[in-house]
Design an enzyme around this catalytic site. Structure first.
Site, short mmCIF file in Angstrom:
data_model
loop_
_atom_site.label_atom_id
_atom_site.label_comp_id
_atom_site.label_asym_id
_atom_site.label_seq_id
_atom_site.Cartn_x
_atom_site.Cartn_y
_atom_site.Cartn_z
N LYS A 106 -24.31 10.68 23.93
CA LYS A 106 -23.55 9.93 24.64
C LYS A 106 -23.61 9.63 25.90
CE LYS A 106 -24.53 5.20 22.91
NZ LYS A 106 -24.99 5.51 21.54
N GLY A 218 -25.08 -11.57 19.59
CA GLY A 218 -26.52 -10.33 19.57
C GLY A 218 -27.43 -11.05 19.50
N GLY A 220 -30.03 -8.19 21.85
CA GLY A 220 -30.74 -8.16 22.28
C GLY A 220 -31.23 -7.16 21.55
N ASN A 221 -32.25 -6.08 21.27
CA ASN A 221 -33.57 -5.54 20.47
C ASN A 221 -33.34 -5.74 19.06
OD1 ASN A 221 -33.85 -2.73 19.91
ND2 ASN A 221 -35.83 -3.52 20.93
N GLY A 223 -30.03 -7.22 17.65
CA GLY A 223 -30.18 -8.50 17.22
C GLY A 223 -31.50 -9.11 16.96
N TYR A 224 -31.88 -9.13 17.65
CA TYR A 224 -33.55 -10.32 18.00
C TYR A 224 -34.02 -9.61 16.69
CZ TYR A 224 -38.16 -11.87 18.48
OH TYR A 224 -39.25 -12.00 18.30
N1 GLU Z 1 -28.54 4.43 20.79
C1 GLU Z 1 -28.56 4.19 19.68
C2 GLU Z 1 -27.87 4.64 18.89
O1 GLU Z 1 -27.09 4.14 18.97
C3 GLU Z 1 -29.75 5.41 19.53
C4 GLU Z 1 -29.61 6.12 20.02
C5 GLU Z 1 -31.14 7.47 19.84
O2 GLU Z 1 -32.27 6.69 19.42
O3 GLU Z 1 -30.63 8.48 19.76
O4 GLU Z 1 -28.37 4.85 18.02
#
Ligand code: GLU
Length: 407
Positions: A106, A218, A220-221, A223-224
């Site tokens: 991350k 939420g 955002g992408n 929740g929507y």
């Molecule tokens: N940020 C998203 C998650 O937390 C997607 C991660 C990704 O596609 O690598 O799962």
């Protein structure tokens, strides 16, 4: 303890407890808990005013037993190192739960992106990509979007990365715009995957989607699209909210209107307003926290009325709230399963990018369904067989898969 430390502790406690129950030794538990690499940096960019500003950032690579590190990058003013580490840890578990050939990673930058101009945002994204360029790659670490990061941000990062390495490498980033090698269906994938899992759960419980009431926190992408796709298959989405406020409508929220309001006025609000706190405590069948961590906690857990919780955000329930609600009999679909649709279509994007061969949206969605159903079945079966909650089952299955690849 800050919010990041809390979510890190929750992730580590459940890994430790599960691993101890499985009889793993202390060194193996350490290998499951400690990140393999933690990159921390300061990024300096020139602001539109001509002054220079420094931003703090991280890329934490947690575990690579099953494949390259995989995970998003978030831009948020409250991001701290522990939060990024916690989310990297959850990615290792999530990728294993989803049956993907990936480890977990991350990234994060401490920034309020709404306060930056577009030019500043691009410079910051490029600065981040150039810092991580030497520690990522399609078979090393594959970043993607997360909170407040978009396909456009991925396009800047990939462009910067490709300039540095001097060749094309579209599979190094996922969640890209389709024009740059992104996958059809990626934008909706997290919401769609969560819906597939919820539908599978309802069918096991002999329940139907028609008329089942849902509240989504939420907008955002994640929740929507969850709200939109759920209402299309008969769920009644009676409440939604963004970080500022929310809407309640017992006949079902007008999602198009809420989206229009958010774009034009900065908030979803119309009709009967509702606060984020009130939304969580509504008397609905299904509660979907799809915003940030620690939203359901010791202060509001006793007031939660939903019978099913779908963790579409990462870590929306504190460990304490999770234990309290699980004991009460609430069925909780854990984040590592519920929101794995995003990374699953990231995987499909990666495969397409490596092969240089692209699927139709239907092909992508069909593959997502097959993979989510398979992931759900394995976790459900484990949960029934061992009489344990889905979260514990998910961690057990994931830890089994990771440790079997740790030599
Ligand atoms: N940020 C998203 C998650 O937390 C997607 C991660 C990704 O596609 O690598 O799962």
């Amino acid at each position: 303890m800050n919010a990041g430390q809390k979510v890190l502790e929750s992730a580590q406690v459940i890994i430790r407890k599960t691993a101890e129950k499985m009889g793993l030794d202390e060194e193996m538990i350490k290998r499951l808990i400690e990140p393999e690499f933690a990159h921390e940096f300061a990024l300096t960019i020139t602001m539109d005013s001509g002054t220079k500003k420094v931003f703090k950032g991280w890329r934490i690579q947690h575990n690579s037993a099953l494949g390259p590190y995989k995970g998003g990058i978030r831009f948020h003013p409250d991001t701290v190192r522990e939060e990024v580490q916690a989310l990297a840890t959850l990615m290792s578990i999530k990728c294993a739960v989803a049956g993907l050939p990936y480890g977990g990673g991350k990234g994060g930058i401490v920034v309020e992106p709404k306060k930056l101009s577009k030019g500043e945002l691009e410079r910051l994204s490029r600065a981040f990509a150039s810092r991580i360029a030497h520690v990522i790659g399609e078979d090393v670490d594959v970043p993607a979007p997360d909170v407040n990061t978009t396909p456009e941000i991925m396009s800047w990062m990939l462009d910067e990365y490709q300039k540095i390495i001097g060749r094309k490498s579209p599979a190094t980033f996922t969640g890209k715009p389709v024009s740059m090698g992104g996958s059809l269906g990626r934008t909706e994938a997290t919401g769609r995957g969560g819906l597939f899992v919820l539908l599978s759960l309802l069918s096991k419980l002999n329940k139907k989607s028609e008329g089942t009431t849902v509240a989504v926190q939420g907008f955002g992408n994640v929740g929507y699209y969850f709200a939109k796709l759920a209402s299309e298959v008969g769920f009644k989405v009676v409440a939604i909210s963004d970080s500022k406020s929310g809407v309640y409508d017992k006949d079902g929220v007008d999602l198009d209107r809420a989206l229009k309001n958010k774009k034009e006025k900065g908030t979803v609000s119309y009709g009967k307003a509702i606060s984020n706190e009130e939304l969580l405590e509504l008397d609905v069948d299904v509660l979907v926290p799809a915003a940030l961590e620690n939203m359901v906690n010791d202060k509001n857990m006793a007031k939660i009325k939903a019978e099913i919780i779908v963790e579409m955000a990462n870590g929306p329930l504190t460990q304490e709230a999770y234990e309290f609600l699980a004991k009460k009999g609430v069925v909780i679909i854990p984040d590592v399963l519920a929101n794995a649709g995003g990374v699953t279509v990231s995987y499909l994007e990666w495969v397409q990018g490596k092969a240089g061969y692209f699927w139709s949206e239907k092909e992508v969605n069909d593959k997502l369904k097959i993979m989510m159903d398979k992931a759900f079945e394995a976790i459900w079966d484990r949960s029934v067989e061992k009489k344990i909650p889905l979260k514990q089952a998910a961690f057990e299955v994931a830890i089994e898969r990771i440790t079997s690849a740790l030599v």
